[in-house]
Write a protein that holds these residues in place. Structure first.
Motif, PDB file in Angstrom:
ATOM      1  N   VAL A 127       0.835  -1.207   0.000  1.00  0.00           N
ATOM      2  CA  VAL A 127       0.000   0.000   0.000  1.00  0.00           C
ATOM      3  C   VAL A 127       0.865   1.251   0.000  1.00  0.00           C
ATOM      4  O   VAL A 127       0.582   2.221  -0.718  1.00  0.00           O
ATOM      5  CB  VAL A 127      -0.945  -0.002   1.216  1.00  0.00           C
ATOM      6  CG1 VAL A 127      -1.676   1.332   1.335  1.00  0.00           C
ATOM      7  CG2 VAL A 127      -1.948  -1.145   1.109  1.00  0.00           C
ATOM      8  N   GLY A 128       1.933   1.247   0.781  1.00  0.00           N
ATOM      9  CA  GLY A 128       2.823   2.403   0.830  1.00  0.00           C
ATOM     10  C   GLY A 128       3.502   2.665  -0.508  1.00  0.00           C
ATOM     11  O   GLY A 128       3.605   3.819  -0.948  1.00  0.00           O
ATOM     12  N   ILE A 129       3.961   1.611  -1.164  1.00  0.00           N
ATOM     13  CA  ILE A 129       4.631   1.776  -2.464  1.00  0.00           C
ATOM     14  C   ILE A 129       3.656   2.287  -3.517  1.00  0.00           C
ATOM     15  O   ILE A 129       3.974   3.191  -4.297  1.00  0.00           O
ATOM     16  CB  ILE A 129       5.257   0.437  -2.906  1.00  0.00           C
ATOM     17  CG1 ILE A 129       6.468   0.113  -2.024  1.00  0.00           C
ATOM     18  CG2 ILE A 129       5.681   0.484  -4.362  1.00  0.00           C
ATOM     19  CD1 ILE A 129       7.102  -1.213  -2.314  1.00  0.00           C
ATOM     20  N   ILE A 130       2.443   1.725  -3.536  1.00  0.00           N
ATOM     21  CA  ILE A 130       1.453   2.175  -4.507  1.00  0.00           C
ATOM     22  C   ILE A 130       1.066   3.629  -4.264  1.00  0.00           C
ATOM     23  O   ILE A 130       0.958   4.433  -5.201  1.00  0.00           O
ATOM     24  CB  ILE A 130       0.213   1.263  -4.447  1.00  0.00           C
ATOM     25  CG1 ILE A 130       0.565  -0.144  -4.932  1.00  0.00           C
ATOM     26  CG2 ILE A 130      -0.917   1.834  -5.294  1.00  0.00           C
ATOM     27  CD1 ILE A 130      -0.545  -1.148  -4.777  1.00  0.00           C
ATOM     28  N   SER A 131       0.880   3.999  -2.998  1.00  0.00           N
ATOM     29  CA  SER A 131       0.496   5.376  -2.672  1.00  0.00           C
ATOM     30  C   SER A 131       1.590   6.371  -3.031  1.00  0.00           C
ATOM     31  O   SER A 131       1.304   7.496  -3.444  1.00  0.00           O
ATOM     32  CB  SER A 131       0.167   5.480  -1.173  1.00  0.00           C
ATOM     33  OG  SER A 131      -0.872   4.601  -0.819  1.00  0.00           O
ATOM     34  N   LEU A 132       2.821   5.953  -2.877  1.00  0.00           N
ATOM     35  CA  LEU A 132       3.940   6.870  -3.098  1.00  0.00           C
ATOM     36  C   LEU A 132       4.301   7.021  -4.572  1.00  0.00           C
ATOM     37  O   LEU A 132       4.587   8.132  -5.042  1.00  0.00           O
ATOM     38  CB  LEU A 132       5.163   6.383  -2.316  1.00  0.00           C
ATOM     39  CG  LEU A 132       6.398   7.285  -2.333  1.00  0.00           C
ATOM     40  CD1 LEU A 132       6.076   8.651  -1.729  1.00  0.00           C
ATOM     41  CD2 LEU A 132       7.545   6.627  -1.571  1.00  0.00           C
ATOM     42  N   TYR A 133       4.268   5.914  -5.318  1.00  0.00           N
ATOM     43  CA  TYR A 133       4.798   5.948  -6.684  1.00  0.00           C
ATOM     44  C   TYR A 133       3.739   5.827  -7.771  1.00  0.00           C
ATOM     45  O   TYR A 133       4.043   6.107  -8.935  1.00  0.00           O
ATOM     46  CB  TYR A 133       5.817   4.817  -6.883  1.00  0.00           C
ATOM     47  CG  TYR A 133       7.048   4.971  -6.035  1.00  0.00           C
ATOM     48  CD1 TYR A 133       8.030   5.902  -6.360  1.00  0.00           C
ATOM     49  CD2 TYR A 133       7.237   4.185  -4.896  1.00  0.00           C
ATOM     50  CE1 TYR A 133       9.170   6.046  -5.588  1.00  0.00           C
ATOM     51  CE2 TYR A 133       8.380   4.321  -4.122  1.00  0.00           C
ATOM     52  CZ  TYR A 133       9.337   5.251  -4.476  1.00  0.00           C
ATOM     53  OH  TYR A 133      10.460   5.388  -3.706  1.00  0.00           O
ATOM     54  N   SER A 134       2.538   5.376  -7.445  1.00  0.00           N
ATOM     55  CA  SER A 134       1.521   5.201  -8.472  1.00  0.00           C
ATOM     56  C   SER A 134       1.149   6.543  -9.096  1.00  0.00           C
ATOM     57  O   SER A 134       0.897   7.526  -8.397  1.00  0.00           O
ATOM     58  CB  SER A 134       0.280   4.542  -7.875  1.00  0.00           C
ATOM     59  OG  SER A 134      -0.695   4.352  -8.867  1.00  0.00           O
ATOM     60  N   GLY A 135       1.098   6.560 -10.415  1.00  0.00           N
ATOM     61  CA  GLY A 135       0.745   7.793 -11.119  1.00  0.00           C
ATOM     62  C   GLY A 135       1.898   8.723 -11.393  1.00  0.00           C
ATOM     63  O   GLY A 135       1.724   9.754 -12.041  1.00  0.00           O
ATOM     64  N   LYS A 136       3.087   8.377 -10.915  1.00  0.00           N
ATOM     65  CA  LYS A 136       4.262   9.210 -11.160  1.00  0.00           C
ATOM     66  C   LYS A 136       4.747   8.996 -12.594  1.00  0.00           C
ATOM     67  O   LYS A 136       4.609   7.925 -13.158  1.00  0.00           O
ATOM     68  CB  LYS A 136       5.379   8.851 -10.178  1.00  0.00           C
ATOM     69  CG  LYS A 136       5.015   9.029  -8.711  1.00  0.00           C
ATOM     70  CD  LYS A 136       4.830  10.487  -8.362  1.00  0.00           C
ATOM     71  CE  LYS A 136       4.509  10.629  -6.859  1.00  0.00           C
ATOM     72  NZ  LYS A 136       4.313  12.039  -6.479  1.00  0.00           N
ATOM     73  N   PRO A 137       5.328  10.008 -13.194  1.00  0.00           N
ATOM     74  CA  PRO A 137       5.841   9.836 -14.560  1.00  0.00           C
ATOM     75  C   PRO A 137       7.120   9.007 -14.572  1.00  0.00           C
ATOM     76  O   PRO A 137       7.853   8.950 -13.587  1.00  0.00           O
ATOM     77  CB  PRO A 137       6.134  11.286 -14.999  1.00  0.00           C
ATOM     78  CG  PRO A 137       6.370  12.024 -13.709  1.00  0.00           C
ATOM     79  CD  PRO A 137       5.484  11.368 -12.682  1.00  0.00           C
ATOM     80  N   GLY A 138       7.355   8.350 -15.696  1.00  0.00           N
ATOM     81  CA  GLY A 138       8.594   7.596 -15.846  1.00  0.00           C
ATOM     82  C   GLY A 138       8.485   6.168 -15.379  1.00  0.00           C
ATOM     83  O   GLY A 138       7.405   5.608 -15.175  1.00  0.00           O
TER      84      GLY A 138
END
Length: 266
Positions: free
Chosen positions: A115-126
């Motif tokens: 959950v933490g990884i998805i919340s932090l990086y999901s939707g980021k470019p690249g």
């Protein structure tokens, strides 16, 4: 007295072996019979295994599980070997801080990490937004404590500084001596550590399901989707996954022992 001690040791090993083997044996029996309504099962069949191996989706999911388990193990092992090289030869005072950082994932549950990884990086470019990249990173974090502990214990059993100093006297650099002399001596410990980490990731379902989901269907996800269809089919998949892990471990250890035997003959 010695006979009594051997008898007790053998009895304890028998109990432990039974505790480990009986559940798997019952799972296998359940997978090769159509009904188990009484004390003994009835309707022997291998159709469930034939159905699994004829399904291309299962073969693909099994290969995905092997690949996605092997890649993080290699990345984490190489990274930690470089870290141990630096801390052992140049910065020994940093070793305790590295150990603290590597032990932090012990306290992080798989669900919380995903959950933490998805919340932090999901939707980021690249590349950071790619689910497979996130999954590999999450797996590296999960196996970090176990890989670090195994490699640290292995390198701690060797007198690395003396070996490196002897190699330097012969004109070898520290980095070259570490990878050419020290790491081959650590081969058994490295392989054992990698096998432990591999088996942990190979059986994962929670993290891969939350991060990758149906976009990367592994054997664990395939098993979960099959559980609602047939109990015998699910049991057959469990047996196949166990046998796959056993074969990989056996082949790895066989190759390791064969290499060691060749070196002794030379």
């Amino acid at each position: 007295m010695k006979l009594k001690t051997h008898f007790i040791d053998g009895f304890v090993l028998l109990i432990i072996a039974s505790f480990l083997i009986i559940p798997l044996a019952l799972t296998f029996l359940y997978s090769v019979f159509t009904e188990w309504m009484n004390i003994l099962p009835t309707g022997f069949t291998l159709n469930f295994y034939a159905q699994i191996f004829s399904d291309g989706a299962f073969i693909n999911s099994l290969l995905r599980s092997i690949i996605i388990s092997f890649v993080p193990v290699c990345i984490c092992t190489v990274a930690l070997l470089l870290v141990l090289y630096v801390t052992t030869l140049y910065m020994p005072k940093l070793e305790k801080y590295i150990e603290i950082l590597c032990n932090i994932p012990y306290a992080i549950q798989g669900v919380i990490l995903a959950v933490g990884i998805i919340s932090l990086y999901s939707g980021k470019p690249g590349i950071l937004s790619q689910r497979l990249f996130l999954l590999v990173g999450a797996y590296c974090i999960i196996i970090l404590p176990y890989t670090f502990r195994g490699l640290k214990n292995t390198i701690g059993a060797l007198n690395v500084k003396c070996v490196i100093e002897a190699a330097q006297v012969l004109g070898c650099s520290k980095l070259h001596a570490f990878f050419i002399i020290v790491i081959p001596q650590m081969k058994r410990g490295i392989i054992s550590t990698m096998l432990l980490a591999f088996t942990m990731l190979f059986a994962d379902f929670v993290v891969v399901n939350m991060i990758a989901g149906s976009a990367f269907r592994t054997a664990g996800i395939y098993l979960y989707q099959t559980m609602s269809k047939s109990g015998q089919l699910s049991s057959a998949i469990i047996v196949i996954l166990f046998v796959t892990t056993l074969i990989i471990s056996t082949l790895t250890l066989f190759m390791q022992n064969k290499t060691i035997a060749k070196r002794r003959k030379k």
